[in-house]
Motif scaffolding. Sequence first.
Motif, mmCIF file in Angstrom:
data_model
loop_
_atom_site.group_PDB
_atom_site.id
_atom_site.type_symbol
_atom_site.label_atom_id
_atom_site.label_comp_id
_atom_site.label_asym_id
_atom_site.label_seq_id
_atom_site.Cartn_x
_atom_site.Cartn_y
_atom_site.Cartn_z
ATOM 1 N N SER A 443 0.835 -1.203 0.000
ATOM 2 C CA SER A 443 0.000 0.000 0.000
ATOM 3 C C SER A 443 0.872 1.256 0.000
ATOM 4 O O SER A 443 0.628 2.213 -0.748
ATOM 5 N N ARG A 444 1.923 1.239 0.844
ATOM 6 C CA ARG A 444 2.813 2.403 0.910
ATOM 7 C C ARG A 444 3.583 2.577 -0.400
ATOM 8 O O ARG A 444 3.901 3.705 -0.808
ATOM 9 N N ALA A 446 2.449 1.940 -3.403
ATOM 10 C CA ALA A 446 1.552 2.594 -4.363
ATOM 11 C C ALA A 446 1.473 4.094 -4.100
ATOM 12 O O ALA A 446 1.491 4.908 -5.042
ATOM 13 N N ASP A 447 1.405 4.475 -2.834
ATOM 14 C CA ASP A 447 1.367 5.902 -2.496
ATOM 15 C C ASP A 447 2.673 6.594 -2.881
ATOM 16 O O ASP A 447 2.668 7.729 -3.378
ATOM 17 N N ALA A 448 3.802 5.891 -2.663
ATOM 18 C CA ALA A 448 5.100 6.482 -2.981
ATOM 19 C C ALA A 448 5.259 6.714 -4.479
ATOM 20 O O ALA A 448 5.851 7.709 -4.909
ATOM 21 N N LYS A 450 3.070 7.587 -6.556
ATOM 22 C CA LYS A 450 2.363 8.828 -6.900
ATOM 23 C C LYS A 450 3.212 10.058 -6.584
ATOM 24 O O LYS A 450 3.028 11.127 -7.178
ATOM 25 N N GLN A 451 4.147 9.881 -5.632
ATOM 26 C CA GLN A 451 5.020 10.984 -5.234
ATOM 27 C C GLN A 451 6.346 10.972 -5.991
ATOM 28 O O GLN A 451 7.247 11.764 -5.706
#
Length: 810
Positions: A443-444, A446-448, A450-451
């Motif tokens: 999950s982390r 996937a968020d990373a 995006k960044q």
Amino acid sequence: MSAPAVKDHPIHRRWIGQSMKRVEDPRLLTGRGKYIDDIVVPNMAHAAVLRSPHAHARIKKIDASKARVLPGVLLVLTGAEAVEQTGPLPCFANPPVAQYCIAVDRVRHVGETVAAVVAESRYIAEDAVDRIEVEYEPLPVVVNPGDASTSKGDAVLHPDRGANNIAHQRTLTFGSYDEDMRSVDVIVRRKVRWPRSGAQPMETVGAIASYDEGTRKFTIYANTSMYNYVGWLMAVSLKVPAHKLNIVPTIAGGSFGSKIFTHKVLVLAATLARACGRPVKYVEDRLDNMTSCDNHGSDRIYELELGLKRDGTMLAFGMKVIDDYGAYLQFGVGHHGNAAAQLTGPYRIKSARIELTAVFTNKCQQGAYRGFGSEVNNFALERIVDAAADELGISPVEIRRKNFIQPEQFPYKIPTGNVYDSGNYGAVLDKALEMADYDGWRSRQADARKQGRYIGIGLASCQERSVFSSTEFWFWNHEPGFALTSSPESVNIKIDPTGKAFVTLYSPFWGNSPETMATQIVAEQLTIDPSDIEITYADTDQGLMGTGPGGSRYTVMIAGAIAGAATDIKRKLFKIAGHFLEASEQDLELRDGRVSVRGTDRGMTIPEIALQAYYFRLSLPDDCNSGLDARFTYDHPYTTQPNADRTDLGVFYPIMGHMCHIPIVEIDIETGQLTYLKYVAVHDCGTVVNPMTLAGHVRGGTVQGIGSTMYEHFYYDEQGQLVTANFADYLIPTLKEAPPNIEVGHVVTPSPFTEYGIKGGGEGGRMGVPPALASAVEDALRPFGVKIDTLPITPMKIRDMIRAAQQRKG
């Protein structure tokens, strides 16, 4: 040999399973340990060697006149002179490949010894080496293993073996491979490259040899391993009977396999000692060790194929492999014996095929290095499993879980014929996923993304074969040659008159905590305090058979030997105590260092029994001799012969460990630098004797595996020059390159075949890292379509792959 009886493992233990501080540490940490360079013998001289600057050349002429007249020089010896007294070095290949401690007529790799000098000091010897003049006739150089098969004429390293540089070629098929491949839905193919690297022990190889003209006997101090197993082969090289060679072990400042059989240095030192009439010390410097150590690691090119059903079920695994063995062939193709022990990994793969071409090139030859070829098989298999997961759209977790051998299927026979004793691979995977917080990191991740951050999550589930049988030394040969089948370990235990235990080991301290393991196991067997146990080592004059550490075998084997010797001692303890207590031996028990009549307070302590055993013979039973000691040789717990056509290699590495490594990394796409966010390593080594030392093995092996994966490479240029022959160019990881914390977990499935259910664990860290870390880097760079098929994955290579991917995308 049929399958052994399943052992009953006691659950309640006092010392096994405890994180006891290492018995070896006090003398080592206070500088009191005796390493090879600490040994000094009277009238000792020192040796240095002249090494070839050419990768391949005939030796036309050697002029040592200027060296011989240098004050302090005692001897200059060339290969032509040495061969008059000393024969070829031991070789386990069949037919053997002739190698000498000093090259006789040609050199076959940069760094090969051309001449040796003995002088009053190493300083003088090195100066004399510089004065030796050699005339060479350069020959064609073969560096690329792909070219070796077609070498002709002067490019052939060993013309007596054939017209090309093929050292060994054979195809082994296990099971219905062709039929299975025809029945699959998908065949995944991948080409991978494992380059040569090597162990970098803090202490190099050394020996101090002396020769007694009166007895015509050699004595050699050495930091080698197999001295009580195949040390006698060095006597053959020296052309003396085996009883005229005594090898005295010293502690080793690291090995990782590289000192398993350091015959060249020992034979060289002994040859020089006999020739000059004085004891001679020769210890490699770092350049010696890197260029001519005879133990570079594997160097392989694989073409892999994995046949699967559409749902991810694996059916058949095949490989074509070219293996670059360098200039000689000391162990035959034993590295592939290791690999065949766990060829199909933890998976229910029905059939397999290996098409092996081993070749000679103008490089230092291969030897043992932590994994001895099986770690390369782990890398190859896990890389193609990841490729299959990608192609079929299955997660790397689920494709593994779907194909795992199940707990109820053990003992499990794999296609090569080897048997896995026990395991619960799903439990190891589950524990690793939990410790790593795998879903949370997905999950982390996937968020990373995006960044604009590139986090990768790697996964490898692979094997650690342990406790080798010696059949693997020869079953690859077309003609077996010396088809030995023994690889035992021995121990002697003596209880002295005061009840203290003295334990003699017949294999050396190699960095693997043998004294600690022996102390804990003897304490458990005889229920005495570890402080009452003393560990010593025997030389070959006093030695029993001891194969030594290597192949993750020593703790398992020494436990078996100790249990055998302790059983004999306990038998005598009970006989004497029963006599004095007027009790049946069947009514006695040994607990807390005391033999007692069950259910009563009547008993005798071990010191009380020992005193009677030594000094009161007339008070003992008539069939009881004085003294209290036992020696025992423990053979391999489960091994069988290969069949004639090698469609079944027999059982030869059945004590099977397992691991799951999950590294979580972040890649800086501007620099290629890798940062560890988390590293989890879960192992199943069976019953754990000492959790603290085992965790040290796993963590140290993991960092070593990081070196193999990310940095280390013995790189030869087109002229066969080793251009990474120092630690400025050959990059080994420091603390800075290691994960801040390697989290170690254990799942225990005891072996049914060994004492206490112990399995080997010494190589596991390194054997799991390369596929796991390659998987993590590939996962991090998935948006760029980067595939990791070649090691090492240096930051520069990562950056180059990213740039290439960016250019392809425009």
